[in-house]
Write a protein that holds these residues in place. Structure first.
Motif, short mmCIF file in Angstrom:
data_model
loop_
_atom_site.label_atom_id
_atom_site.label_comp_id
_atom_site.label_asym_id
_atom_site.label_seq_id
_atom_site.Cartn_x
_atom_site.Cartn_y
_atom_site.Cartn_z
N ASP A 1 -11.85 23.13 112.50
CA ASP A 1 -12.12 23.60 111.14
C ASP A 1 -13.16 24.71 111.14
O ASP A 1 -13.06 25.68 110.37
CB ASP A 1 -12.59 22.45 110.26
CG ASP A 1 -11.50 21.42 110.02
OD1 ASP A 1 -10.34 21.83 109.85
OD2 ASP A 1 -11.81 20.22 110.00
N LEU A 2 -14.15 24.59 111.99
CA LEU A 2 -15.18 25.63 112.08
C LEU A 2 -14.62 26.92 112.67
O LEU A 2 -15.11 28.01 112.37
CB LEU A 2 -16.35 25.14 112.94
CG LEU A 2 -17.00 23.81 112.54
CD1 LEU A 2 -18.21 23.54 113.42
CD2 LEU A 2 -17.40 23.81 111.08
N VAL A 3 -13.60 26.79 113.51
CA VAL A 3 -13.01 27.97 114.15
C VAL A 3 -12.10 28.72 113.19
O VAL A 3 -12.21 29.95 113.04
CB VAL A 3 -12.23 27.56 115.42
CG1 VAL A 3 -11.51 28.76 116.02
CG2 VAL A 3 -13.17 26.94 116.45
N PHE A 4 -11.21 28.00 112.50
CA PHE A 4 -10.20 28.64 111.67
C PHE A 4 -10.64 28.86 110.23
O PHE A 4 -9.97 29.59 109.49
CB PHE A 4 -8.92 27.81 111.69
CG PHE A 4 -8.25 27.76 113.03
CD1 PHE A 4 -7.63 28.88 113.56
CD2 PHE A 4 -8.27 26.60 113.79
CE1 PHE A 4 -7.03 28.85 114.80
CE2 PHE A 4 -7.66 26.56 115.04
CZ PHE A 4 -7.04 27.69 115.54
N HIS A 5 -11.74 28.25 109.81
CA HIS A 5 -12.23 28.41 108.44
C HIS A 5 -13.71 28.80 108.45
O HIS A 5 -14.51 28.27 107.68
CB HIS A 5 -12.03 27.12 107.64
CG HIS A 5 -10.62 26.63 107.61
ND1 HIS A 5 -9.64 27.19 106.82
CD2 HIS A 5 -10.01 25.64 108.31
CE1 HIS A 5 -8.49 26.56 107.01
NE2 HIS A 5 -8.69 25.62 107.90
N PHE A 6 -14.05 29.73 109.33
CA PHE A 6 -15.46 30.11 109.48
C PHE A 6 -16.03 30.72 108.20
O PHE A 6 -17.22 30.59 107.92
CB PHE A 6 -15.62 31.08 110.65
CG PHE A 6 -14.89 32.39 110.47
CD1 PHE A 6 -15.50 33.47 109.89
CD2 PHE A 6 -13.57 32.51 110.89
CE1 PHE A 6 -14.83 34.68 109.73
CE2 PHE A 6 -12.89 33.71 110.73
CZ PHE A 6 -13.51 34.79 110.14
N ASP A 7 -15.17 31.41 107.41
CA ASP A 7 -15.67 32.01 106.17
C ASP A 7 -16.10 30.94 105.17
O ASP A 7 -17.13 31.08 104.49
CB ASP A 7 -14.60 32.91 105.57
CG ASP A 7 -13.26 32.20 105.39
OD1 ASP A 7 -13.03 31.20 106.09
OD2 ASP A 7 -12.45 32.66 104.57
N GLU A 8 -15.33 29.85 105.09
CA GLU A 8 -15.71 28.77 104.19
C GLU A 8 -16.95 28.04 104.68
O GLU A 8 -17.77 27.58 103.89
CB GLU A 8 -14.54 27.79 104.04
CG GLU A 8 -13.30 28.40 103.41
CD GLU A 8 -12.19 27.38 103.22
OE1 GLU A 8 -12.51 26.19 103.05
OE2 GLU A 8 -11.01 27.77 103.24
N VAL A 9 -17.08 27.93 106.00
CA VAL A 9 -18.28 27.29 106.56
C VAL A 9 -19.52 28.10 106.21
O VAL A 9 -20.56 27.54 105.82
CB VAL A 9 -18.14 27.14 108.09
CG1 VAL A 9 -19.41 26.57 108.69
CG2 VAL A 9 -16.95 26.25 108.43
N HIS A 10 -19.43 29.42 106.32
CA HIS A 10 -20.57 30.27 105.96
C HIS A 10 -20.87 30.17 104.46
O HIS A 10 -22.04 30.22 104.05
CB HIS A 10 -20.28 31.72 106.34
CG HIS A 10 -20.58 32.03 107.78
ND1 HIS A 10 -21.85 32.35 108.23
CD2 HIS A 10 -19.78 32.07 108.87
CE1 HIS A 10 -21.81 32.57 109.53
NE2 HIS A 10 -20.57 32.40 109.94
N HIS A 11 -19.83 30.02 103.66
CA HIS A 11 -20.06 29.88 102.22
C HIS A 11 -20.79 28.58 101.91
O HIS A 11 -21.73 28.56 101.10
CB HIS A 11 -18.72 29.91 101.48
CG HIS A 11 -18.85 29.69 100.00
ND1 HIS A 11 -17.90 29.03 99.25
CD2 HIS A 11 -19.84 30.02 99.13
CE1 HIS A 11 -18.29 28.97 98.00
NE2 HIS A 11 -19.47 29.56 97.90
N ILE A 12 -20.38 27.50 102.54
CA ILE A 12 -21.06 26.22 102.33
C ILE A 12 -22.52 26.31 102.76
O ILE A 12 -23.43 25.83 102.07
CB ILE A 12 -20.33 25.10 103.09
CG1 ILE A 12 -18.93 24.89 102.49
CG2 ILE A 12 -21.12 23.80 103.06
CD1 ILE A 12 -18.06 23.94 103.27
N LEU A 13 -22.75 26.96 103.90
CA LEU A 13 -24.13 27.11 104.37
C LEU A 13 -24.96 27.95 103.40
O LEU A 13 -26.14 27.65 103.17
CB LEU A 13 -24.12 27.75 105.76
CG LEU A 13 -25.48 27.98 106.41
CD1 LEU A 13 -26.21 26.66 106.62
CD2 LEU A 13 -25.33 28.72 107.74
N SER A 14 -24.34 28.97 102.82
CA SER A 14 -25.08 29.82 101.87
C SER A 14 -25.42 29.09 100.59
O SER A 14 -26.35 29.49 99.88
CB SER A 14 -24.26 31.07 101.55
OG SER A 14 -23.08 30.75 100.83
#
Length: 216
Positions: free
Chosen positions: A115-128
């Motif tokens: 999930d972190l590999v294929f949805h890195f943009d969403e992971v960065h959004h959650i972190l932000s």
């Protein structure tokens, strides 16, 4: 202050890197250095350690008495690592890591490394939604999840309004309201052809039907 948030697997391969302080050296070198520090630690040891040797990696020198510390937690095949100074509470950062993991788990339903590999943009959004500029914004998992869901809904509506020919029931808003989608056009053609076939079959049946008063 939080200087960096890193996620890498047990082989040292980074899956997320976010720096809130400019670096003097490459991020890959820093990740490798941190991985070398925590990968050799036993599970019985505490989850944070002083790391003064990492100060040379940051362009912003720490103030007197504020040493860099590495706070981490290990979940399955992933290390969640925060690089902070002494102004941050180690226990508070450990709780913040748990908040990040729970938020990811809600977004991806049993989050895994892929999930972190294929949805890195969403992971960065959650972190932000949790951290901005090295400062903590939100720690409530419910609020973070609501913000992520609202942003995802807004993206879908924006895509539908700017792409009126996209498949679906029609775009949201005035731009796609009066336009027919390709799927709707194809459905109409198939439905019309089916109706025509039924009408021809009905007409043929009536043409060959014998009057009731005639003898065969």
């Amino acid at each position: 202050m939080i200087h960096a948030v890193l996620i890498f697997n047990t082989s040292g391969v980074p899956r997320l890197t976010k720096f809130y302080t400019p670096l003097q050296q490459s991020a890959r070198t820093l990740v490798g250095k941190i991985f070398g520090l925590i990968s050799v630690r036993q599970a019985s040891l505490c989850n944070f350690l002083d790391a003064p040797e990492l100060e040379s990696f940051l362009s912003q020198s720490t103030e007197d008495g504020e040493k860099l510390r590495v706070v981490y937690r290990n979940y399955a095949t992933l290390y969640f690592v925060f690089l902070v100074d002494s102004a941050e509470s180690e226990l508070g950062i450990l709780d913040l890591i748990q908040v990040l993991v729970e938020s990811l788990d809600r977004a991806f339903e049993n989050v895994c490394e892929l999930d972190l590999v294929f949805h890195f943009d969403e992971v960065h959004h959650i972190l932000s939604e949790i951290i901005q500029g090295g400062l903590v914004l939100e720690t409530n998992v419910e609020e973070i999840d609501n913000a992520v869901q609202n942003a995802a809904k807004a993206r879908k509506e924006s895509f539908a309004s700017s792409n009126p020919l996209s498949l679906g029931s029609g775009g949201v808003g005035s731009r796609g309201a009066g336009l027919q989608t390709p799927l709707g056009w194809l459905t109409g053609k198939l439905t019309g052809r089916h109706s025509t076939t039924l009408n021809l079959y009905s007409a043929a049946s009536q043409a060959f039907e014998c009057p009731q008063g005639d003898d065969m």
